[in-house]
Enzyme design. Sequence first.
Site, short mmCIF file in Angstrom:
data_model
loop_
_atom_site.label_atom_id
_atom_site.label_comp_id
_atom_site.label_asym_id
_atom_site.label_seq_id
_atom_site.Cartn_x
_atom_site.Cartn_y
_atom_site.Cartn_z
CB THR A 78 -104.98 97.19 31.01
OG1 THR A 78 -105.87 96.11 30.74
CG2 THR A 78 -105.71 98.51 30.85
N GLY A 106 -87.69 102.23 32.35
CA GLY A 106 -86.45 102.02 31.61
C GLY A 106 -85.92 100.60 31.76
CD GLN A 144 -79.75 109.16 33.98
OE1 GLN A 144 -79.95 110.38 33.92
NE2 GLN A 144 -80.12 108.44 35.01
CB SER A 175 -86.77 105.85 32.11
OG SER A 175 -87.42 105.93 33.35
CB ALA A 176 -91.89 108.51 32.01
CG HIS A 177 -88.27 107.98 36.79
ND1 HIS A 177 -87.32 108.18 37.76
CD2 HIS A 177 -87.98 106.78 36.25
CE1 HIS A 177 -86.51 107.13 37.81
NE2 HIS A 177 -86.88 106.26 36.90
CB CYS A 227 -77.52 103.82 45.65
SG CYS A 227 -78.47 103.85 47.16
N1 PLP Z 1 -80.80 103.02 32.55
C1 PLP Z 1 -80.18 104.07 33.14
C2 PLP Z 1 -78.96 104.64 32.49
C3 PLP Z 1 -80.65 104.60 34.33
O1 PLP Z 1 -80.02 105.62 34.90
C4 PLP Z 1 -81.82 104.02 34.92
C5 PLP Z 1 -82.34 104.52 36.21
O2 PLP Z 1 -81.59 104.95 37.06
C6 PLP Z 1 -82.44 102.95 34.27
C7 PLP Z 1 -81.90 102.48 33.08
C8 PLP Z 1 -83.66 102.29 34.82
O3 PLP Z 1 -84.81 103.06 34.53
P1 PLP Z 1 -86.13 102.88 35.40
O4 PLP Z 1 -85.87 103.47 36.74
O5 PLP Z 1 -87.19 103.64 34.66
O6 PLP Z 1 -86.44 101.43 35.45
#
Ligand code: PLP
Length: 379
Positions: free
Chosen positions: A234, A74, A176, A196-198, A319
Amino acid sequence: MTAQRPILYLDWNATAPLRPEARAAMLAVLDAPGNPSSVHGAGRKARDGVERARAEVAALVGAASERLVFTSGGTEANALGLRAVSEGVDALLVSAIEHDAVMQTARAGTVPVEIWPVTPQGVADLDWLSVRLGRGDRVAAALMLANNETGVIQPVAAAAALLHATDGRLHVDAVQAAGKMAVDMTALGADTLALSAHKLGGPQGAGALAFAAPVRPVPLWRGGGQEQGLRPGTENVAAIVGFGAAAGAALATLPEATRQSAGRDAAAARLKAAGARILGEDALRLPNTLCLAVPGWPSDRQVMWLDLGGIQVSAGAACSSGKVRPSPVLEAMGEGALAPFALRASGGHATEIAHWSAFADLWLDGYARVSARQRTEVA
Ligand code: PLP
């Protein structure tokens, strides 16, 4: 021997558990590696996996797959999107509650940044935007779809309409929101949209930027022609394929995700009755996020108390690298005094009402002890 309480994970906004679909898809790739740029069979198979994933991720947010590129997460997707919308503008308006991935990237850029204020409920102030756009210069703006700390959903479609009427552009951090609410990039009017995948059950270290015509991202660095030359290097095939599988599963479990609010709200009502404040309570919020604060019981102590009882949540503060600092989000809402006492609990599609009620039970038990101690100290 006392029975160990099972761990209850209520920190999905920090990272969501890997979905079994993502795990299976990734293992298959790890066992049969191939470079998507290779023309032989292994390469073609890897390419197929990447393109299938692209279609799945695009479908989750109503984007065109040919206008979606994979990134390392992200943070990178936000950087790529911000750069795309900032081309040739006089100012970049950044909502006061943006994640550091947006805020710090914007501040480090060459375009002057102006902070777009939010209301006490944590909603970007559209009146401020209208007045600001009246100045007549060319601007871009960054507004997240849902806030990571409070879960407050932002008026993205209305902001996009105002911006487009003055030839402005909008970057949307949907990291989010995706997987927790329906997201349609076209209906939102986002020019660029970061994922963001996770956060939706895929692996950490994978993300994507979707972009609408006529925006064309400018690569952050140069190299091979991967991802239309917009993100050279890659591809992380296993992570991308896991992201795709997670996005497909997230779309399928959206009804479960949206039903989260029942358990969350029942827990919130009990905490509120005991004296806690619920941040952003009167705004539209993601169904899975609960941000609360209670003066007198510091965030880190709350997190520790809950952790000892087997429930994992976050301090309601930014954090990183183990350092906790007061939340700029709560400060922007005029709630800076509450920031040291804020807590965030966040569930996901697999969180049950009983989990939210176990969280409320343990929190109330801890708060009763803290209050009793304070009363004794005062007496
Ligand atoms: N944007 C938001 C609103 C997020 O909550 C986060 C991660 O906490 C990010 C961006 C960053 O994403 P990533 O951890 O995949 O770099």
